[in-house]
Design an enzyme around this catalytic site. Structure first.
Site, mmCIF file in Angstrom:
data_model
loop_
_atom_site.group_PDB
_atom_site.id
_atom_site.type_symbol
_atom_site.label_atom_id
_atom_site.label_comp_id
_atom_site.label_asym_id
_atom_site.label_seq_id
_atom_site.Cartn_x
_atom_site.Cartn_y
_atom_site.Cartn_z
ATOM 1 N N CYS A 91 -19.764 -0.803 8.260
ATOM 2 C CA CYS A 91 -19.666 -1.332 9.614
ATOM 3 C C CYS A 91 -20.850 -2.268 9.915
ATOM 4 O O CYS A 91 -20.933 -3.339 9.317
ATOM 5 C CB CYS A 91 -19.534 -0.176 10.598
ATOM 6 S SG CYS A 91 -18.667 -0.660 12.083
ATOM 7 N N HIS A 184 -15.842 3.624 9.026
ATOM 8 C CA HIS A 184 -16.920 4.622 8.942
ATOM 9 C C HIS A 184 -16.528 5.743 7.962
ATOM 10 O O HIS A 184 -15.987 6.761 8.390
ATOM 11 C CB HIS A 184 -17.177 5.234 10.322
ATOM 12 C CG HIS A 184 -18.018 4.385 11.203
ATOM 13 N ND1 HIS A 184 -19.359 4.623 11.429
ATOM 14 C CD2 HIS A 184 -17.717 3.275 11.902
ATOM 15 C CE1 HIS A 184 -19.843 3.707 12.250
ATOM 16 N NE2 HIS A 184 -18.864 2.882 12.550
ATOM 17 N N GLU A 186 -18.229 7.921 6.614
ATOM 18 C CA GLU A 186 -19.067 9.120 6.732
ATOM 19 C C GLU A 186 -18.526 10.102 7.772
ATOM 20 O O GLU A 186 -19.008 11.230 7.858
ATOM 21 C CB GLU A 186 -20.518 8.720 7.073
ATOM 22 C CG GLU A 186 -20.789 8.342 8.526
ATOM 23 C CD GLU A 186 -20.308 6.946 8.929
ATOM 24 O OE1 GLU A 186 -19.555 6.310 8.167
ATOM 25 O OE2 GLU A 186 -20.667 6.506 10.037
HETATM 26 N N1 GLN Z 1 -20.185 -3.957 16.562
HETATM 27 C C1 GLN Z 1 -21.309 -3.461 15.833
HETATM 28 C C2 GLN Z 1 -22.240 -4.578 15.395
HETATM 29 O O1 GLN Z 1 -22.028 -5.714 15.642
HETATM 30 C C3 GLN Z 1 -20.875 -2.680 14.611
HETATM 31 C C4 GLN Z 1 -20.156 -1.432 15.061
HETATM 32 C C5 GLN Z 1 -20.412 -0.254 14.174
HETATM 33 O O2 GLN Z 1 -21.253 -0.261 13.286
HETATM 34 N N2 GLN Z 1 -19.711 0.818 14.470
HETATM 35 O O3 GLN Z 1 -23.235 -4.325 14.809
#
Ligand code: GLN
Length: 209
Positions: A91, A184, A186
Site C-alpha cells: 500500500c 494489505h 498483513e
Molecule cells: N492513501 C495512502 C497513501 O497515499 C495509502 C493507504 C494505505 O497505505 N492504506 O499513502
C-alpha cells in the site's frame, strides 16, 4: 543465514526489518513471527544495518516520505535497495517503491525501485476501501485482499512480474528483489503472501501454517 522453519532466527543477521516510522507495521511483525522469522522494527540507519530484508507497511506515504528524511533512513535505504536488499512494500509502501507516483504531494519522494506507475487513492471515493478474493500466482487457493484507500497500479513495465490482478489490473507485482502489493496482506492472519516474499528471497524457506 537462514531460519529453521517454525523456530525463531538465531541472530540479528537473520532479521527481517519492518519499517516502523508510521502506519500498519505491527501486523506485519506478527505475520513474520508466525512464519518463524525474527522481525525487527526499523527506525534508524543502525536498525537498517541489522536486517537482511525489509517490509514497508501501509500508512500514509507522504508522512513516511517525510519521516524517511528526518530519520536519516532515505539515503542508506536507497543504497541498500540498489545493492539488492529484498523489499516488500504494501500500500503506502508500494507508493514509496514506485518509479512514478500520480496524485502525490510535490515534495513526496520515492525510491524509484520498481518500474510501475501508481495513482495514490486510485480506486476513487466510491470504493476507496474494499475487500476481495484474489488469485495469486503460486498459491493454491485465493488470498483475501483488503484494500484501504489503496494506490492503483496504472502502468507496469514489461519486465515486472504480475502475481495477482483485480479486475484485470495488477495488484501484486515483483521485479527482481522488490515486491509490492496495493492491498494489505498483513490483515486477516493469512501468512501466504509474506511467505511468498520470504521464499523468493531468503533461504531456507519459512514454513507456512
Ligand atoms: N492513501 C495512502 C497513501 O497515499 C495509502 C493507504 C494505505 O497505505 N492504506 O499513502
Amino acid at each position: 543465514m537462514g531460519t529453521p522453519a517454525g523456530s525463531p532466527a538465531g541472530s540479528t543477521a537473520d532479521a527481517v526489518g519492518v519499517l516502523a516510522l508510521q502506519g500498519a507495521f505491527h501486523a506485519h511483525e506478527l505475520i513474520l513471527r508466525r512464519l518463524g522469522v525474527l522481525a525487527r522494527q526499523v527506525r534508524t540507519p543502525d536498525d537498517l544495518a541489522a536486517v537482511t530484508a525489509l517490509v514497508m507497511p501501509g500508512g500514509e506515504s507522504t508522512t513516511m516520505s517525510r519521516l524517511l528524511g528526518t530519520s536519516g533512513l532515505f539515503a542508506p535505504l536507497t543504497e541498500r535497495i540498489a545493492a539488492g536488499l529484498p523489499v516488500f512494500g504494501t500500500c503506502a509502501g508500494m507508493i514509496l517503491l514506485a518509479t512514478e507516483v500520480l496524485d502525490g504531494r510535490p515534495d513526496q519522494r520515492s525510491f524509484a525501485a520498481l518500474p510501475i506507475t501508481v495513482r495514490r487513492n486510485g480506486f476513487g471515493r466510491q470504493i476507496d476501501s474494499f475487500e476481495t478474493d484474489l488469485a495469486v500466482s503460486g498459491l493454491d487457493r485465493p488470498f483475501h485482499g483488503v484494500f484501504i484507500r489503496a494506490p492503483r497500479i496504472v502502468e507496469v513495465a514489461p519486465e515486472v512480474e504480475v502475481l495477482a490482478q483485480y479486475d484485470g489490473e495488477a495488484v501484486l507485482v515483483r521485479h527482481g528483489r522488490v515486491m509490492a502489493a496495493s492491498f494489505h496482506p498483513e490483515l486477516g492472519g493469512d501468512t501466504r503472501v509474506h511467505a511468498t516474499f520470504l521464499r523468493t528471497f531468503l533461504d531456507p524457506i519459512p514454513q507456512e501454517n
